[in-house]
Design an enzyme around this catalytic site. Structure first.
Site, PDB file in Angstrom:
ATOM      1  N   ARG A 293       0.818  -1.223   0.000  1.00 54.99           N
ATOM      2  CA  ARG A 293       0.000   0.000   0.000  1.00 54.99           C
ATOM      3  C   ARG A 293       0.848   1.268   0.000  1.00 54.99           C
ATOM      4  NH1 ARG A 293      -5.402  -1.254   3.634  1.00 54.99           N
ATOM      5  NH2 ARG A 293      -6.493  -2.230   1.901  1.00 54.99           N
TER       6      ARG A 293
ATOM      7  N   GLY B  34     -13.401  -3.560   0.870  1.00 59.10           N
ATOM      8  CA  GLY B  34     -14.777  -3.093   1.014  1.00 59.10           C
ATOM      9  C   GLY B  34     -15.121  -1.996   0.014  1.00 59.10           C
TER      10      GLY B  34
ATOM     11  N   LYS C 125     -17.299 -12.973   4.300  1.00 63.99           N
ATOM     12  CA  LYS C 125     -18.278 -11.994   4.765  1.00 63.99           C
ATOM     13  C   LYS C 125     -19.464 -11.930   3.816  1.00 63.99           C
ATOM     14  CE  LYS C 125     -14.597  -9.344   5.378  1.00 63.99           C
ATOM     15  NZ  LYS C 125     -13.908  -8.070   5.278  1.00 63.99           N
TER      16      LYS C 125
ATOM     17  N   GLY D 131      -9.480  -7.600  -0.036  1.00 64.55           N
ATOM     18  CA  GLY D 131      -8.205  -7.644   0.649  1.00 64.55           C
ATOM     19  C   GLY D 131      -7.573  -9.021   0.620  1.00 64.55           C
TER      20      GLY D 131
HETATM   21  P1  ADP Z   1     -11.903 -10.603   0.705  1.00 66.01           P
HETATM   22  O1  ADP Z   1     -11.036  -9.954   1.760  1.00 66.01           O
HETATM   23  O2  ADP Z   1     -11.135 -11.027  -0.493  1.00 66.01           O
HETATM   24  O3  ADP Z   1     -13.112  -9.777   0.380  1.00 66.01           O
HETATM   25  P2  ADP Z   1     -13.254 -12.156   2.730  1.00 66.01           P
HETATM   26  O4  ADP Z   1     -12.682 -11.234   3.766  1.00 66.01           O
HETATM   27  O5  ADP Z   1     -14.705 -12.129   2.504  1.00 66.01           O
HETATM   28  O6  ADP Z   1     -12.475 -11.966   1.343  1.00 66.01           O
HETATM   29  O7  ADP Z   1     -12.908 -13.659   3.113  1.00 66.01           O
HETATM   30  C1  ADP Z   1     -11.599 -14.126   3.273  1.00 66.01           C
HETATM   31  C2  ADP Z   1     -11.551 -15.179   4.345  1.00 66.01           C
HETATM   32  O8  ADP Z   1     -12.475 -16.213   4.076  1.00 66.01           O
HETATM   33  C3  ADP Z   1     -10.190 -15.829   4.418  1.00 66.01           C
HETATM   34  O9  ADP Z   1      -9.669 -15.613   5.701  1.00 66.01           O
HETATM   35  C4  ADP Z   1     -10.493 -17.294   4.173  1.00 66.01           C
HETATM   36  O10 ADP Z   1      -9.713 -18.176   4.948  1.00 66.01           O
HETATM   37  C5  ADP Z   1     -11.929 -17.398   4.562  1.00 66.01           C
HETATM   38  N1  ADP Z   1     -12.585 -18.569   3.979  1.00 66.01           N
HETATM   39  C6  ADP Z   1     -12.784 -18.828   2.674  1.00 66.01           C
HETATM   40  N2  ADP Z   1     -13.388 -20.018   2.505  1.00 66.01           N
HETATM   41  C7  ADP Z   1     -13.581 -20.525   3.741  1.00 66.01           C
HETATM   42  C8  ADP Z   1     -14.170 -21.728   4.249  1.00 66.01           C
HETATM   43  N3  ADP Z   1     -14.679 -22.643   3.423  1.00 66.01           N
HETATM   44  N4  ADP Z   1     -14.216 -21.894   5.584  1.00 66.01           N
HETATM   45  C9  ADP Z   1     -13.693 -20.970   6.412  1.00 66.01           C
HETATM   46  N5  ADP Z   1     -13.136 -19.823   6.001  1.00 66.01           N
HETATM   47  C10 ADP Z   1     -13.079 -19.607   4.683  1.00 66.01           C
HETATM   48 MG    MG Z   2     -11.181  -9.807   3.901  1.00 69.94          MG
END
Ligand code: ADP
Ligand code: MG
Length: 396
Positions: A39, A376, A201, A353
């Site tokens: 960043r 986000g 999320k 992220g």
């Molecule tokens: P991003 O930051 O890319 O938007 P999120 O914050 O929504 O993604 O989700 C990322 C998290 O989701 C990671 O920590 C990952 O380990 C977790 N995750 C993904 N699939 C699973 C699963 N099947 N069970 C538990 N955690 C999961």
């Molecule tokens: Mg995330």
């Protein structure tokens, strides 16, 4: 909704002036060291442009969630040090953002010097967008530059309050690049348009799904989001991570999407997330004492084939618990397939992220058209088409 970019400003409006730049230096700091400098580097195009035009960059950022009072471990001091090392040159530091001392320091900057102010969230009023705080911060610049894409979905004083009282207020180069890439995703002019949605999320992802459901040719769902959709369809998910509150929305979206929304046909399960291996099972055969931690090999193949054929791809959220190999295989397979699509001329964007981190850690960053720095914020922009911190900038 075109906004003025720093690049559009005539030189005489920049030269010798103090540019108050809202940056996103919300970086991981451990034991006084910045663990990931991505960043910081992302802000360099803007900083270099300003320095080359003899402007005086004054930087404001938040770090973590200190809640309106100083917390030593959330100080930006280590960031100032890392910034100096990375960029070269002198980075001065102001103990309190917007204080008289900070104003004085901003006026004392010389050629090629930068001033970084302490964490804006140490100040009461930052997250409440307090007008008095905005006025104090605004005294530290003669123009405002928003280059904090990752914070632009927040209606905070340093993001939306300051540009309300300090003009010109323009988009920095990072924000400009983000808007351009995400705008292309939003317009969705190319086909096949594929949305890959994973991660955890679910609540945050529903608006994106809503907004793309009628436009995307395929929506591939993985990660804990898929668990939630499967549970919503009545499948027993054992000890898998499922978001109970999102079940009604998942049911509704599934009905609306029909066959364009794909769920995994097989999954990798393990008894505990600490496991070092997993077993592939059909999606409707997750044992009661196990959790689904990744998409299975058949799904990997199927999703990979769809991703590879995409002409426009937006990916948010890893396909599994990618932090713990071997549960990163689904995520890596999608990343590699996306890389092949990019190679064929597709426009491919990762926003989120954790998804962006997974791509970087797999060494595949350069195989995407754009890696968004805002989790986000990227999601909110592709869903809503605007962000509070962008709205307030000067129109072109
Ligand atoms: P991003 O930051 O890319 O938007 P999120 O914050 O929504 O993604 O989700 C990322 C998290 O989701 C990671 O920590 C990952 O380990 C977790 N995750 C993904 N699939 C699973 C699963 N099947 N069970 C538990 N955690 C999961
Ligand atoms: Mg995330």
């Amino acid at each position: 909704m075109r906004k003025i970019s720093l690049r559009d400003l005539p030189e005489e409006r920049i030269r010798g002036r103090r540019a108050l730049v809202r940056v996103d230096y919300n970086v991981p700091v451990e034991g006084g060291r910045v663990r990931d400098r991505t960043r910081l580097r992302a802000s360099f195009p803007t900083l270099r442009l300003l320095l080359s035009r003899e402007a005086r960059p004054v930087l404001a950022s938040h770090l973590g969630r200190p809640g309106g009072a100083p917390e030593p471990e959330l100080s930006l001091r280590p960031v100032a040090r890392a910034l100096g090392e990375e960029l070269g040159g002198t980075v001065r530091f102001a103990e309190t953002a917007g204080s008289d001392e900070a104003v004085e320091a901003s006026r004392g900057l010389e050629d090629d010097e930068i001033l970084l102010m302490e964490n804006t969230r140490f100040l009461p009023g930052e997250t409440e967008n307090d007008p008095e705080l905005s006025r104090r911060l605004a005294r530290c610049g003669d123009l405002f530059v928003n280059d904090a894409f990752g914070a632009s979905h927040r209606a905070h004083a340093s993001v939306v309050g300051v540009p309300g009282v300090l003009r010109p207020a323009v988009a920095g180069l990072l924000v400009g690049a983000e808007l351009e890439a995400l705008q292309r995703v939003r317009e969705g002019h190319r086909s096949p348009f594929v949305l890959v949605l994973g991660g955890a999320k679910v609540g945050d992802k529903i608006p994106v799904l809503e907004s793309f459901l009628d436009r995307a040719d395929a929506v591939l769902v993985g990660g804990a989001v898929a668990n939630t959709f499967l549970a919503a369809a009545g499948v027993e998910m054992g000890r898998s991570r499922v978001e109970q509150e999102a079940l009604p929305a998942a049911r509704r979206l599934r009905d609306r999407a029909g066959s364009r929304l794909r769920l995994p046909g097989d999954l990798i399960v393990a008894a505990r997330p600490e496991a070092t291996s997993g077993a592939a099972v059909a999606a409707d055969a997750v044992p009661a004492d196990s959790a689904a931690l990744d998409i299975g090999p058949e799904t990997r193949e199927l999703y990979g084939a769809v991703v590879e054929e995409a002409d426009l791809l937006f990916w948010n959220g890893p396909m599994g618990l990618f932090e713990r190999p071997p549960f990163d295989e689904g995520t890596r397979a999608v990343a590699r397939a996306a890389g092949r699509a990019t190679g064929r001329g597709a426009f491919t964007v990762v926003g989120g992220g954790d998804s962006a981190r997974a791509v970087r850690e797999a060494g595949l960053s350069d195989q995407f058209s754009h890696l968004s720095t805002g989790g986000g914020a990227a999601l909110e922009f592709v869903a809503a088409g605007t962000l509070p911190g962008i709205d307030v900038l000067d129109d072109l």
